[in-house]
Write a protein that holds these residues in place. Structure first.
Motif, mmCIF file in Angstrom:
data_model
loop_
_atom_site.group_PDB
_atom_site.id
_atom_site.type_symbol
_atom_site.label_atom_id
_atom_site.label_comp_id
_atom_site.label_asym_id
_atom_site.label_seq_id
_atom_site.Cartn_x
_atom_site.Cartn_y
_atom_site.Cartn_z
ATOM 1 N N GLU A 1 1.106 4.098 -2.141
ATOM 2 C CA GLU A 1 0.125 4.339 -3.136
ATOM 3 C C GLU A 1 -1.233 4.029 -2.687
ATOM 4 O OE1 GLU A 1 1.230 2.500 -6.916
ATOM 5 O OE2 GLU A 1 3.384 3.140 -6.595
ATOM 6 N N ILE A 2 -1.432 3.000 -1.764
ATOM 7 C CA ILE A 2 -2.834 2.399 -1.337
ATOM 8 C C ILE A 2 -3.161 3.101 -0.007
ATOM 9 C CG2 ILE A 2 -4.014 0.488 -0.879
ATOM 10 C CD1 ILE A 2 -2.657 -1.108 -2.678
ATOM 11 N N MET A 3 -3.906 4.262 -0.199
ATOM 12 C CA MET A 3 -4.314 4.835 1.029
ATOM 13 C C MET A 3 -4.810 4.120 2.283
ATOM 14 S SD MET A 3 -3.271 7.845 -0.181
ATOM 15 C CE MET A 3 -3.765 8.940 1.117
ATOM 16 N N LEU B 1 -9.054 4.997 -5.517
ATOM 17 C CA LEU B 1 -8.189 6.618 -5.105
ATOM 18 C C LEU B 1 -9.167 7.793 -5.087
ATOM 19 C CD1 LEU B 1 -4.589 6.113 -6.256
ATOM 20 C CD2 LEU B 1 -5.428 5.986 -3.939
ATOM 21 N N LYS B 2 -9.836 7.643 -6.507
ATOM 22 C CA LYS B 2 -10.995 8.995 -6.729
ATOM 23 C C LYS B 2 -12.045 8.651 -5.617
ATOM 24 C CE LYS B 2 -10.595 9.144 -11.476
ATOM 25 N NZ LYS B 2 -11.294 9.063 -12.956
ATOM 26 N N LEU B 3 -12.454 7.575 -5.267
ATOM 27 C CA LEU B 3 -13.471 7.542 -4.271
ATOM 28 C C LEU B 3 -13.045 7.968 -2.879
ATOM 29 C CD1 LEU B 3 -15.357 4.195 -5.508
ATOM 30 C CD2 LEU B 3 -16.166 6.408 -5.395
ATOM 31 N N THR C 1 -12.626 11.768 1.531
ATOM 32 C CA THR C 1 -12.032 12.672 2.496
ATOM 33 C C THR C 1 -12.589 14.056 2.746
ATOM 34 O OG1 THR C 1 -9.883 11.372 2.044
ATOM 35 C CG2 THR C 1 -9.771 13.909 2.889
ATOM 36 N N GLU C 2 -13.004 14.256 1.371
ATOM 37 C CA GLU C 2 -13.695 15.774 1.381
ATOM 38 C C GLU C 2 -14.939 15.693 2.009
ATOM 39 O OE1 GLU C 2 -14.232 16.910 -2.903
ATOM 40 O OE2 GLU C 2 -11.732 16.868 -3.155
ATOM 41 N N GLN D 1 -12.727 -1.101 0.077
ATOM 42 C CA GLN D 1 -13.177 -2.576 -0.691
ATOM 43 C C GLN D 1 -12.050 -2.606 -1.869
ATOM 44 O OE1 GLN D 1 -16.692 -3.292 -2.473
ATOM 45 N NE2 GLN D 1 -16.454 -5.598 -1.686
ATOM 46 N N MET D 2 -12.175 -1.383 -2.812
ATOM 47 C CA MET D 2 -11.513 -1.707 -3.791
ATOM 48 C C MET D 2 -9.935 -1.530 -3.851
ATOM 49 S SD MET D 2 -13.860 0.792 -6.452
ATOM 50 C CE MET D 2 -12.993 0.328 -8.048
ATOM 51 N N LEU D 3 -9.465 -0.819 -2.949
ATOM 52 C CA LEU D 3 -7.935 -0.726 -2.640
ATOM 53 C C LEU D 3 -7.438 -1.820 -2.164
ATOM 54 C CD1 LEU D 3 -7.835 3.142 -1.683
ATOM 55 C CD2 LEU D 3 -7.205 2.132 -3.824
#
Length: 309
Positions: free
Chosen positions: A113-115, A244-246, A251-252, A265-267
């Protein structure tokens, strides 16, 4: 399995690699550093250094021949070369491989779940595919340590900020998590290679301490009774979704070096501080015995690390 003596270390000039090489040499292992062509990294005197691209199968086989074990201490991004490295290890007769972990728990059932774990998860899947035969001569161990508090305090990325005299409390601050000094990477590598059968084909969890942020707040106030330390409360319940949004936005944009991004940092933070231990920040009973350094040791370390000299 025969005794391991000769060890090849990928990423020997890096943060983890340096402590691994030092620990292995101190323990009597013969160590070879494998570096990429064109690298200008400096190495300790007397260390054997060989050069090969991580995807150059023939060169890797030639270098790895005669080595008993490999330690992958490189940046996780280099894990994309796992196929070539493992195939070369098999062809060269290497008997044990330590994977590029040395961090949070990539073997947790919710890790995908954590990329941030993606390169390591792909590398581990490929390793297991290539060594799946029951009679495969190559075994492996993943060393899981969580964060290194001494290094993190020194470079200013820990939740205890030396310069500002602040402590960041994520969520309630009650969640327990494992943490260690950076030298656990070397200690654990030596332990595994001295008894590889004990750690065969599994993750091994090593930690110097298991604490909560509220524990650390109490310790700091005890060892610095005449200083004012400010507690910064940070809600954490939305970290996974926002991170995940960030991540997908990066990626884009074509971002490939993610270590310094806000998403990473957040993940990485939620991986340790999730209130329900969803991602295994607290190793619990999985931790190898006899590695806890004790409360007195933690207090001594924090006093040394946080005192201005």
């Amino acid at each position: 399995m025969p005794r391991i003596k000769n060890v090849a270390v990928f990423g020997a000039s890096g943060r983890v690699g340096k402590v691994v090489v030092s620990a292995l040499r101190s323990a009597g292992f013969s160590v070879t550093a494998i570096t990429r062509p064109g690298s200008d990294a400096a190495y300790p005197s007397g260390l054997v250094v060989k050069r090969a691209a991580y995807d150059d199968f023939e060169s890797l086989v030639a270098i790895l021949r005669g080595h008993d074990a490999i330690v992958e201490a490189f940046n996780p991004a280099a894990a994309v070369q796992q196929t070539a490295i493992v195939k070369a290890a098999l062809a060269a007769g290497v008997s044990h491989l330590i994977t590029p972990d040395f961090s949070t728990d990539t073997f947790n059932t919710n890790a995908s779940e954590i990329m941030i774990f993606e390169p390591k998860l792909k590398a581990q899947k490929e390793l297991e595919r290539l060594t799946s035969s029951p009679d495969c001569p190559l075994s492996w161990t993943a060393i899981i340590t969580n964060g290194w508090y001494d290094w993190a305090i020194d470079v200013g990325v820990f939740w205890i900020n030396k310069a500002n005299r602040t402590i960041t409390r994520f969520g309630s601050g009650d969640q327990k998590y494992a943490m260690s000094r950076l030298d656990i990477c070397g200690e654990a590598t030596v332990a595994v290679l001295q008894e590889p059968e004990k750690f065969r084909n599994r993750p091994a969890y090593f930690a110097h301490h298991t604490v909560s942020n509220n524990d650390l707040i109490s310790i700091i106030r005890e060892i610095f009774p005449h200083e004012e330390w400010k507690v910064l409360d940070v809600p954490i319940k939305d970290f996974l979704g926002e991170g995940l949004k960030l991540w997908h936005a990066d990626t884009e944009k074509g971002v490939t070096n993610r270590l310094g991004t806000k998403a990473y940092q957040m993940l990485g933070t939620i991986a340790i501080f999730d209130e329900d231990n969803r991602f295994g920040g607290d190793f619990g009973i999985k931790a190898e015995p006899d590695n806890d350094a004790g409360l007195a040791s933690l207090k001594e370390d924090l006093k040394r690390l946080l005192t201005f000299t």
